[in-house]
Design a protein around this motif. Structure first.
Motif, PDB file in Angstrom:
ATOM      1  N   GLY A   1      15.252 -13.446  -2.314  1.00 46.89           N
ATOM      2  CA  GLY A   1      14.815 -12.540  -3.378  1.00 46.89           C
ATOM      3  C   GLY A   1      13.409 -12.942  -3.795  1.00 46.89           C
ATOM      4  N   LEU A   2      13.265 -13.459  -5.005  1.00 45.93           N
ATOM      5  CA  LEU A   2      11.933 -13.793  -5.524  1.00 45.93           C
ATOM      6  C   LEU A   2      11.821 -15.306  -5.694  1.00 45.93           C
ATOM      7  N   PHE A   3      10.882 -15.904  -5.001  1.00 41.54           N
ATOM      8  CA  PHE A   3      10.686 -17.358  -5.079  1.00 41.54           C
ATOM      9  C   PHE A   3       9.252 -17.662  -5.488  1.00 41.54           C
TER      10      PHE A   3
ATOM     11  N   SER B   1       0.852  -1.194   0.000  1.00 40.19           N
ATOM     12  CA  SER B   1       0.000   0.000   0.000  1.00 40.19           C
ATOM     13  C   SER B   1       0.888   1.245   0.000  1.00 40.19           C
ATOM     14  N   ARG B   2       0.419   2.267  -0.705  1.00 43.18           N
ATOM     15  CA  ARG B   2       1.186   3.517  -0.673  1.00 43.18           C
ATOM     16  C   ARG B   2       1.038   4.206   0.683  1.00 43.18           C
ATOM     17  N   VAL B   3       2.046   4.983   1.083  1.00 39.06           N
ATOM     18  CA  VAL B   3       2.009   5.703   2.361  1.00 39.06           C
ATOM     19  C   VAL B   3       0.813   6.656   2.373  1.00 39.06           C
TER      20      VAL B   3
ATOM     21  N   GLY C   1      13.255  -2.250  -0.504  1.00 40.17           N
ATOM     22  CA  GLY C   1      11.793  -2.337  -0.623  1.00 40.17           C
ATOM     23  C   GLY C   1      11.272  -1.442  -1.736  1.00 40.17           C
ATOM     24  N   GLN C   2      10.218  -1.936  -2.399  1.00 41.04           N
ATOM     25  CA  GLN C   2       9.640  -1.169  -3.512  1.00 41.04           C
ATOM     26  C   GLN C   2       8.560  -0.199  -3.021  1.00 41.04           C
ATOM     27  N   ILE C   3       8.074   0.588  -3.963  1.00 42.70           N
ATOM     28  CA  ILE C   3       6.904   1.438  -3.668  1.00 42.70           C
ATOM     29  C   ILE C   3       5.814   0.521  -3.099  1.00 42.70           C
ATOM     30  N   GLY C   4       5.208   0.946  -1.998  1.00 41.72           N
ATOM     31  CA  GLY C   4       4.122   0.154  -1.413  1.00 41.72           C
ATOM     32  C   GLY C   4       4.585  -0.821  -0.344  1.00 41.72           C
ATOM     33  N   GLN C   5       5.904  -0.939  -0.132  1.00 46.21           N
ATOM     34  CA  GLN C   5       6.392  -1.967   0.797  1.00 46.21           C
ATOM     35  C   GLN C   5       6.855  -1.409   2.151  1.00 46.21           C
ATOM     36  N   ALA C   6       6.377  -0.229   2.533  1.00 52.86           N
ATOM     37  CA  ALA C   6       6.849   0.364   3.797  1.00 52.86           C
ATOM     38  C   ALA C   6       6.655  -0.596   4.978  1.00 52.86           C
ATOM     39  N   ALA C   7       5.472  -1.182   5.093  1.00 55.07           N
ATOM     40  CA  ALA C   7       5.191  -2.056   6.242  1.00 55.07           C
ATOM     41  C   ALA C   7       5.984  -3.351   6.139  1.00 55.07           C
ATOM     42  N   TYR C   8       5.921  -3.961   4.967  1.00 54.12           N
ATOM     43  CA  TYR C   8       6.616  -5.248   4.769  1.00 54.12           C
ATOM     44  C   TYR C   8       8.124  -5.081   4.988  1.00 54.12           C
ATOM     45  N   SER C   9       8.678  -4.036   4.379  1.00 55.12           N
ATOM     46  CA  SER C   9      10.128  -3.811   4.507  1.00 55.12           C
ATOM     47  C   SER C   9      10.512  -3.525   5.956  1.00 55.12           C
TER      48      SER C   9
ATOM     49  N   ALA D   1      13.841 -13.214   6.393  1.00 55.68           N
ATOM     50  CA  ALA D   1      13.559 -11.790   6.141  1.00 55.68           C
ATOM     51  C   ALA D   1      13.149 -11.690   4.676  1.00 55.68           C
ATOM     52  N   SER D   2      13.735 -10.766   3.939  1.00 52.12           N
ATOM     53  CA  SER D   2      13.441 -10.590   2.511  1.00 52.12           C
ATOM     54  C   SER D   2      14.432  -9.561   1.991  1.00 52.12           C
ATOM     55  N   VAL D   3      14.701  -9.582   0.693  1.00 53.59           N
ATOM     56  CA  VAL D   3      15.521  -8.508   0.130  1.00 53.59           C
ATOM     57  C   VAL D   3      14.812  -7.160   0.294  1.00 53.59           C
TER      58      VAL D   3
ATOM     59  N   PHE E   1      -2.795   9.569  -3.033  1.00 55.38           N
ATOM     60  CA  PHE E   1      -3.258  10.925  -3.362  1.00 55.38           C
ATOM     61  C   PHE E   1      -4.454  10.893  -4.304  1.00 55.38           C
ATOM     62  N   LYS E   2      -4.605   9.763  -5.050  1.00 51.39           N
ATOM     63  CA  LYS E   2      -5.781   9.667  -5.940  1.00 51.39           C
ATOM     64  C   LYS E   2      -7.057   9.576  -5.102  1.00 51.39           C
ATOM     65  N   LYS E   3      -6.976   8.787  -4.019  1.00 51.14           N
ATOM     66  CA  LYS E   3      -8.166   8.594  -3.159  1.00 51.14           C
ATOM     67  C   LYS E   3      -8.132   9.480  -1.919  1.00 51.14           C
TER      68      LYS E   3
HETATM   69  C1  LIG Z   1       7.681 -11.240  -1.194  1.00 50.79           C
HETATM   70  C2  LIG Z   1       9.058 -10.741  -1.099  1.00 50.79           C
HETATM   71  O1  LIG Z   1       9.615 -10.680  -0.032  1.00 50.79           O
HETATM   72  C3  LIG Z   1       9.762 -10.377  -2.308  1.00 50.79           C
HETATM   73  C4  LIG Z   1       9.274  -9.065  -2.799  1.00 50.79           C
HETATM   74  O2  LIG Z   1       9.328  -8.102  -2.097  1.00 50.79           O
HETATM   75  S1  LIG Z   1       8.660  -9.088  -4.365  1.00 50.79           S
HETATM   76  C5  LIG Z   1       8.282  -7.409  -4.743  1.00 50.79           C
HETATM   77  C6  LIG Z   1       6.914  -7.160  -4.365  1.00 50.79           C
HETATM   78  N1  LIG Z   1       6.607  -5.825  -4.743  1.00 50.79           N
HETATM   79  C7  LIG Z   1       5.427  -5.334  -4.492  1.00 50.79           C
HETATM   80  O3  LIG Z   1       4.587  -6.022  -3.935  1.00 50.79           O
HETATM   81  C8  LIG Z   1       5.195  -3.927  -4.920  1.00 50.79           C
HETATM   82  C9  LIG Z   1       4.132  -3.338  -4.105  1.00 50.79           C
HETATM   83  N2  LIG Z   1       3.626  -2.153  -4.734  1.00 50.79           N
HETATM   84  C10 LIG Z   1       2.490  -2.153  -5.501  1.00 50.79           C
HETATM   85  O4  LIG Z   1       1.870  -3.178  -5.753  1.00 50.79           O
HETATM   86  C11 LIG Z   1       2.006  -0.815  -6.029  1.00 50.79           C
HETATM   87  O5  LIG Z   1       3.079   0.063  -6.064  1.00 50.79           O
HETATM   88  C12 LIG Z   1       0.907  -0.233  -5.138  1.00 50.79           C
HETATM   89  C13 LIG Z   1      -0.301  -1.152  -5.178  1.00 50.79           C
HETATM   90  C14 LIG Z   1       1.353  -0.097  -3.680  1.00 50.79           C
HETATM   91  C15 LIG Z   1       0.585   1.149  -5.628  1.00 50.79           C
HETATM   92  O6  LIG Z   1      -0.068   1.049  -6.819  1.00 50.79           O
HETATM   93  P1  LIG Z   1      -0.581   2.375  -7.556  1.00 50.79           P
HETATM   94  O7  LIG Z   1      -0.709   3.505  -6.642  1.00 50.79           O
HETATM   95  O8  LIG Z   1      -1.706   1.912  -8.359  1.00 50.79           O
HETATM   96  O9  LIG Z   1       0.645   2.687  -8.389  1.00 50.79           O
HETATM   97  P2  LIG Z   1       0.645   2.779  -9.937  1.00 50.79           P
HETATM   98  O10 LIG Z   1      -0.287   3.871 -10.385  1.00 50.79           O
HETATM   99  O11 LIG Z   1       0.499   1.403 -10.500  1.00 50.79           O
HETATM  100  O12 LIG Z   1       2.103   3.227 -10.168  1.00 50.79           O
HETATM  101  C16 LIG Z   1       2.524   4.498  -9.779  1.00 50.79           C
HETATM  102  C17 LIG Z   1       3.989   4.608 -10.143  1.00 50.79           C
HETATM  103  O13 LIG Z   1       4.765   3.687  -9.364  1.00 50.79           O
HETATM  104  C18 LIG Z   1       5.413   2.733 -10.203  1.00 50.79           C
HETATM  105  N3  LIG Z   1       5.289   1.435  -9.594  1.00 50.79           N
HETATM  106  C19 LIG Z   1       4.264   0.943  -8.902  1.00 50.79           C
HETATM  107  N4  LIG Z   1       4.543  -0.283  -8.463  1.00 50.79           N
HETATM  108  C20 LIG Z   1       5.766  -0.581  -8.911  1.00 50.79           C
HETATM  109  C21 LIG Z   1       6.618  -1.699  -8.803  1.00 50.79           C
HETATM  110  N5  LIG Z   1       6.260  -2.799  -8.125  1.00 50.79           N
HETATM  111  N6  LIG Z   1       7.844  -1.647  -9.363  1.00 50.79           N
HETATM  112  C22 LIG Z   1       8.232  -0.540 -10.026  1.00 50.79           C
HETATM  113  N7  LIG Z   1       7.464   0.554 -10.170  1.00 50.79           N
HETATM  114  C23 LIG Z   1       6.252   0.538  -9.614  1.00 50.79           C
HETATM  115  C24 LIG Z   1       4.661   2.777 -11.508  1.00 50.79           C
HETATM  116  O14 LIG Z   1       5.505   2.434 -12.593  1.00 50.79           O
HETATM  117  C25 LIG Z   1       4.231   4.260 -11.600  1.00 50.79           C
HETATM  118  O15 LIG Z   1       5.294   5.035 -12.042  1.00 50.79           O
HETATM  119  P3  LIG Z   1       5.030   6.548 -12.574  1.00 50.79           P
HETATM  120  O16 LIG Z   1       4.586   7.309 -11.374  1.00 50.79           O
HETATM  121  O17 LIG Z   1       6.363   6.949 -13.096  1.00 50.79           O
HETATM  122  O18 LIG Z   1       3.951   6.411 -13.610  1.00 50.79           O
END
Ligand SMILES: CC(=O)CC(=O)SCCNC(=O)CCNC(=O)[C@H](O)C(C)(C)COP(=O)(O)OP(=O)(O)OC[C@H]1O[C@@H](n2cnc3c(N)ncnc32)[C@H](O)[C@@H]1OP(=O)(O)O
Ligand SMILES: NC(=O)C1=CN([C@@H]2O[C@H](COP(=O)(O)OP(=O)(O)OC[C@H]3O[C@@H](n4cnc5c(N)ncnc54)[C@H](O)[C@@H]3O)[C@@H](O)[C@H]2O)C=CC1
Length: 255
Positions: free
Chosen positions: A193-195, A92-94, A155-163, A148-150, A97-99
């Motif tokens: 990493g990714l499994f 989830s995003r922190v 952590g990616q966008i949306g991973q604040a809690a998980y990370s 743990a996890s990489v 802003f859309k909602k």
């Molecule tokens: C399980 C493990 O331990 C291993 C891992 O971690 S595996 C990796 C797992 N990663 C995730 O689960 C990612 C979680 N994040 C998400 O699913 C989404 O970011 C979110 C649902 C939190 C937000 O979605 P959203 O608000 O709809 O974002 P969305 O409109 O799709 O994208 C917004 C921007 O972020 C980027 N983005 C979103 N998710 C991304 C991702 N996973 N990777 C790269 N870029 C991402 C988009 O490309 C987009 O870029 P611009 O602003 O330049 O257009």
């Protein structure tokens, strides 16, 4: 190789945990699978047949974990190895802003509760039991492996809690290893990493494909058995302690 060894694997009904259960059994160990009552733990134990028991456990519950440890003693008489695999992934995003909506605090708390506090709960209770073993020639009484996890590091966008939850697991690895060193209990964390597991399969296939393409080598998702092989190496190698090992094909996740 592990004849006589008794392991307890949380999250053992699925994915990385299940592969670990199978590997320990294959090497001659006996295993207690701890997983949620809603998990396929009972069926898993039935399929694996011998030297395995399932105990329904929520890792955040003191009562459940104590009950699982009691069952371990009743069935197998000792505990040598704990592998913490139970975990949940949230995204989830922190602030959306859309909602115009902030991150749901309950979801953040739940992620920390299961991944970090649940792992600690299992460690603190099982250490008491492992510490009762007679030491081997090297002074070792047992091994604790955490997952743990990489995402703890990149952590990616949306991973604040998980990370945050996984970084907590990484952060407590060394102090717990130091704490339990006198008792001869080693503590090692794996940061996968990714499994390809049910957790990863929650992501849409295009997202999996794009993540897969970012793994330098081998450019694919890991097989759960490759995680289990590292667990086996950690158990076998007495010099591994207080460390987090990335198992990720040199992946560094993109934002
Ligand atoms: C399980 C493990 O331990 C291993 C891992 O971690 S595996 C990796 C797992 N990663 C995730 O689960 C990612 C979680 N994040 C998400 O699913 C989404 O970011 C979110 C649902 C939190 C937000 O979605 P959203 O608000 O709809 O974002 P969305 O409109 O799709 O994208 C917004 C921007 O972020 C980027 N983005 C979103 N998710 C991304 C991702 N996973 N990777 C790269 N870029 C991402 C988009 O490309 C987009 O870029 P611009 O602003 O330049 O257009
Ligand atoms: N699959 C992957 O790519 C990666 C997974 N991980 C971590 O590895 C661990 C295992 O994940 P997977 O096997 O992929 O997931 P999975 O979803 O296949 O298995 C997780 C298991 O944990 C159990 N579980 C969840 N909450 C629990 C609780 N409160 N008490 C007891 N059991 C509980 C589930 O029922 C499930 O059986 C998790 O901690 C995950 O965060 C880390 C990095 C990458």
């Amino acid at each position: 190789m592990f004849k006589g060894l008794v392991g307890l694997v949380t999250g053992g009904a699925s994915g990385l945990g299940r592969a670990t259960v199978e590997q320990l059994l294959k090497q001659g160990g006996r295993v207690v699978i701890c997983d949620l009552p809603s998990s396929p733990g009972q069926e898993t134990a039935k399929q694996l047949k011998e030297n395995v028991a399932f105990v329904p456990v929520d890792v955040t519950s003191e009562k459940d974990v104590k009950n699982a440890l009691q069952t371990t003693i009743d069935k197998f008489g000792r505990l040598d190895v704990v592998v913490n695999c139970a975990g949940i992934a949230t995204a989830s995003r922190v602030y959306n802003f859309k909602k115009d909506q902030p991150f749901d605090l309950k979801s953040f708390q739940k992620t920390i509760e299961v991944n970090l506090i649940g792992t600690f709960n299992v460690i603190r209770l099982s250490a008491g039991l492992i510490g009762k073993n007679a030491p081997d020639a090297d002074g070792q009484r047992g091994v604790i492996v955490n997952t743990a996890s990489v995402a703890a590091f990149d952590g990616q966008i949306g991973q604040a809690a998980y990370s945050a939850s996984k970084a907590g697991v990484v952060g407590m690895t060394l102090p717990i290893a130091r704490d339990l060193a006198k008792q001869g209990i080693r503590v090692v964390t794996i940061a996968p990493g990714l499994f390809r597991t049910p957790m990863m399969e929650q992501l849409p296939e295009p997202a999996i494909k794009s993540l897969e393409a970012t793994v330098p080598f081998p450019p694919r998702l890991g097989h759960p058995q490759e995680f289990a092989l590292l667990v086996q190496s950690i158990i076998q190698n007495p010099m591994l302690n207080g460390e987090t090992i990335r198992l990720d094909g040199s992946l560094r996740m993109q934002p």
